[in-house]
Design a protein around this motif. Structure first.
Motif, PDB file in Angstrom:
ATOM      1  N   LYS A  37      15.919  38.122  39.496  1.00  0.00           N
ATOM      2  CA  LYS A  37      17.298  37.668  39.695  1.00  0.00           C
ATOM      3  C   LYS A  37      17.303  36.153  39.553  1.00  0.00           C
ATOM      4  O   LYS A  37      16.372  35.491  40.018  1.00  0.00           O
ATOM      5  N   LYS A  50      35.166  38.542  46.683  1.00  0.00           N
ATOM      6  CA  LYS A  50      35.054  39.660  45.740  1.00  0.00           C
ATOM      7  C   LYS A  50      33.800  39.498  44.888  1.00  0.00           C
ATOM      8  O   LYS A  50      33.359  38.374  44.636  1.00  0.00           O
ATOM      9  N   VAL A  51      33.262  40.626  44.441  1.00  0.00           N
ATOM     10  CA  VAL A  51      32.101  40.605  43.541  1.00  0.00           C
ATOM     11  C   VAL A  51      32.360  41.593  42.406  1.00  0.00           C
ATOM     12  O   VAL A  51      32.823  42.702  42.638  1.00  0.00           O
ATOM     13  N   GLY A  52      32.055  41.159  41.197  1.00  0.00           N
ATOM     14  CA  GLY A  52      32.190  42.055  40.045  1.00  0.00           C
ATOM     15  C   GLY A  52      30.918  42.004  39.230  1.00  0.00           C
ATOM     16  O   GLY A  52      30.235  40.982  39.204  1.00  0.00           O
ATOM     17  N   SER A  53      30.590  43.107  38.576  1.00  0.00           N
ATOM     18  CA  SER A  53      29.372  43.104  37.762  1.00  0.00           C
ATOM     19  C   SER A  53      29.635  43.729  36.409  1.00  0.00           C
ATOM     20  O   SER A  53      30.573  44.520  36.245  1.00  0.00           O
ATOM     21  N   GLN A  72      34.132  39.989  31.664  1.00  0.00           N
ATOM     22  CA  GLN A  72      34.229  41.422  32.011  1.00  0.00           C
ATOM     23  C   GLN A  72      33.916  41.653  33.491  1.00  0.00           C
ATOM     24  O   GLN A  72      34.597  42.424  34.161  1.00  0.00           O
ATOM     25  N   LYS A  75      36.767  40.469  35.567  1.00  0.00           N
ATOM     26  CA  LYS A  75      37.896  41.401  35.380  1.00  0.00           C
ATOM     27  C   LYS A  75      37.690  42.683  36.190  1.00  0.00           C
ATOM     28  O   LYS A  75      38.630  43.212  36.775  1.00  0.00           O
ATOM     29  N   ASN A  76      36.439  43.167  36.230  1.00  0.00           N
ATOM     30  CA  ASN A  76      36.140  44.409  36.948  1.00  0.00           C
ATOM     31  C   ASN A  76      36.482  44.327  38.433  1.00  0.00           C
ATOM     32  O   ASN A  76      36.748  45.346  39.064  1.00  0.00           O
ATOM     33  N   ALA A  77      36.425  43.122  38.995  1.00  0.00           N
ATOM     34  CA  ALA A  77      36.713  42.990  40.431  1.00  0.00           C
ATOM     35  C   ALA A  77      38.064  42.316  40.664  1.00  0.00           C
ATOM     36  O   ALA A  77      38.435  42.081  41.811  1.00  0.00           O
ATOM     37  N   HIS A  83      33.341  31.665  41.988  1.00  0.00           N
ATOM     38  CA  HIS A  83      32.541  30.873  42.925  1.00  0.00           C
ATOM     39  C   HIS A  83      31.166  30.579  42.318  1.00  0.00           C
ATOM     40  O   HIS A  83      30.791  29.451  42.124  1.00  0.00           O
ATOM     41  N   HIS A  84      30.429  31.602  41.999  1.00  0.00           N
ATOM     42  CA  HIS A  84      29.175  31.439  41.270  1.00  0.00           C
ATOM     43  C   HIS A  84      28.800  32.718  40.530  1.00  0.00           C
ATOM     44  O   HIS A  84      29.402  33.771  40.760  1.00  0.00           O
ATOM     45  N   HIS A  88      20.642  39.499  36.773  1.00  0.00           N
ATOM     46  CA  HIS A  88      19.507  40.342  37.163  1.00  0.00           C
ATOM     47  C   HIS A  88      18.954  41.019  35.903  1.00  0.00           C
ATOM     48  O   HIS A  88      19.695  41.714  35.209  1.00  0.00           O
ATOM     49  N   GLU A 100      22.123  42.336  33.859  1.00  0.00           N
ATOM     50  CA  GLU A 100      23.333  42.533  34.657  1.00  0.00           C
ATOM     51  C   GLU A 100      23.842  41.189  35.178  1.00  0.00           C
ATOM     52  O   GLU A 100      23.047  40.366  35.622  1.00  0.00           O
ATOM     53  N   PHE A 102      26.425  39.218  37.842  1.00  0.00           N
ATOM     54  CA  PHE A 102      27.206  39.362  39.079  1.00  0.00           C
ATOM     55  C   PHE A 102      28.085  38.128  39.237  1.00  0.00           C
ATOM     56  O   PHE A 102      27.570  37.018  39.317  1.00  0.00           O
ATOM     57  N   TYR A 104      30.799  36.180  41.572  1.00  0.00           N
ATOM     58  CA  TYR A 104      31.333  36.089  42.933  1.00  0.00           C
ATOM     59  C   TYR A 104      32.566  35.186  42.891  1.00  0.00           C
ATOM     60  O   TYR A 104      32.541  34.138  42.243  1.00  0.00           O
TER      61      TYR A 104
END
Lengths: 106, 179
Positions: A37, A50-53, A72, A75-77, A83-84, A88, A100, A102, A104
Motif C-alpha cells: 500500500k 467517505k471512501v471510494g475505491s 471513478q 464517483k463511486n462514493a 482529502h487524500h 494498493h 486498487e 482508495f 478519501y
C-alpha cells in the motif's frame, strides 16, 4: 526434471527481463509476491467521511481490464472534496496483478 | 550423499513449488488489511470495507462496500447493481432470521457499462443491525431491492456466505474493539 527446471527458470527470467507478465506500477516490486500500500496524492482538505475505491486487474500481462482512476473511485462514493488518495498493489508471480485506488474525502 | 540428492529433489519437485505458492496465498488471505482500511481523523476513525460480491439475481451482479465512522450509530452501505434493464430503485431490505430492515436509497449515479446498466446507490443502517447481518453465518441472508416494478430478490451461495461472514466477523470485531 533438470530440463524442466531450466526451461521454467529461463521462461521466468525472460518474462521478468522483458517486462512481460502481469505487473503493476508500485514503489517496490516483488517478482514472486507483492502486496503493498502506498500514497498517491494528498490535498489540504481535512476530515474525510467517505471512501471510494476502483480497481484494475491484469492477467499474465496479456489481458488488462478495469478502471482505477481517481475520478471513478471518487464517483463511486459520491465524493466531491478529496482529502487524500492511497493505492494498493498485489501481484502473484506475474500471473495475476491488481491495482486498487482508495479515495478519501467528503 | 544419496539423502542430500533426495532432499534437493524434494525441494525442486513441482508439487513442492505449488504447495509453496498455495502457502503464500493462504498467508495473504488471512491478512485482514487487504479487505478493509482505517484512517484516524480528529475525533473518529474512518473504516472502509472494500467491495464484496456474492449476491446475485439471475445473471445480475450486486457488489457492496461499507463505510463506518467510529462512535457513530449508523453505517453507510453503498452498492452497485448491474442489470440488463435500466432500474430506478427506491429502497433496499436486508433480511436475516426472518427479520427485514428497510432503508431508503440515495442515488449516486446510473450509467451504462458495456451491455449492462450500473445502478449505484447509498443507504444507511444502524451499526448493530449491519453487524448482526454481515456476521450471521448460520443462516443465509437475503437482500431485496424495491423499485416501481416487482421487487428483486438477491441470494448468495451458502459457502460463499460462510467465507464472507467469517471475514466480516473479524473486521467488525476490530471496529467494535476500537469504538
Amino acid at each position: 526434471m533438470k530440463k524442466f527446471l531450466t526451461v521454467t527458470a529461463l521462461f521466468t527470467m525472460a518474462v521478468i527481463l522483458t517486462s512481460c507478465g502481469a505487473f503493476v506500477g508500485s514503489p517496490v516490486v516483488g517478482t514472486i509476491y507483492t502486496d503493498v500500500k502506498y500514497p498517491v496524492a494528498v490535498t489540504s482538505n481535512s476530515n474525510a467521511t467517505k471512501v471510494g475505491s476502483s480497481k484494475l486487474t491484469s492477467i499474465l500481462g496479456i489481458i488488462a481490464t478495469g478502471d482505477a482512476s481517481i475520478d471513478q473511485a471518487a464517483k463511486n462514493a459520491g465524493i466531491t472534496k478529496i482529502h487524500h488518495v492511497d493505492a494498493h498493489s498485489t501481484n502473484i508471480l506475474g500471473i495475476v496483478a491488481n491495482y486498487e485506488i482508495f479515495v478519501y474525502g467528503e | 550423499m544419496v539423502n542430500k540428492h533426495k532432499r534437493r529433489a524434494c525441494f525442486a519437485h513441482p508439487s513442492f513449488i505449488i504447495l509453496l505458492l498455495l502457502n503464500f496465498y493462504i498467508v495473504s488471505a488471512q491478512d485482514l488489511s487487504k479487505y478493509y482500511t482505517s484512517i484516524m481523523q480528529n475525533d473518529y476513525v474512518l473504516y472502509y470495507i472494500a467491495p464484496q460480491k456474492g449476491f446475485y439475481n439471475d445473471k445480475n451482479i450486486f457488489t457492496y462496500d461499507i463505510t463506518y465512522l467510529s462512535k457513530s450509530d449508523s453505517i453507510t452501505l453503498n452498492f452497485s447493481f448491474f442489470n440488463k434493464n435500466l432500474l430506478i430503485l427506491d429502497s433496499i431490505s436486508l433480511c436475516i432470521n426472518d427479520e427485514c430492515v428497510t432503508s431508503k436509497l440515495q442515488k449516486i449515479f446510473i450509467e451504462q457499462n458495456k451491455n449492462k446498466w450500473q445502478c449505484r446507490y447509498s443507504s444507511k443502517f444502524s451499526f448493530n443491525f449491519i453487524y448482526s447481518f454481515f456476521t450471521e453465518n448460520n443462516n443465509k441472508p437475503k437482500i431485496i431491492l424495491h423499485s416501481s416494478s416487482a421487487p428483486i430478490l438477491l441470494n448468495i451461495n451458502k459457502n460463499k456466505w460462510k467465507k464472507l461472514s467469517n471475514l466480516n466477523n473479524k473486521i467488525f470485531s476490530v471496529m467494535k474493539a476500537n469504538n
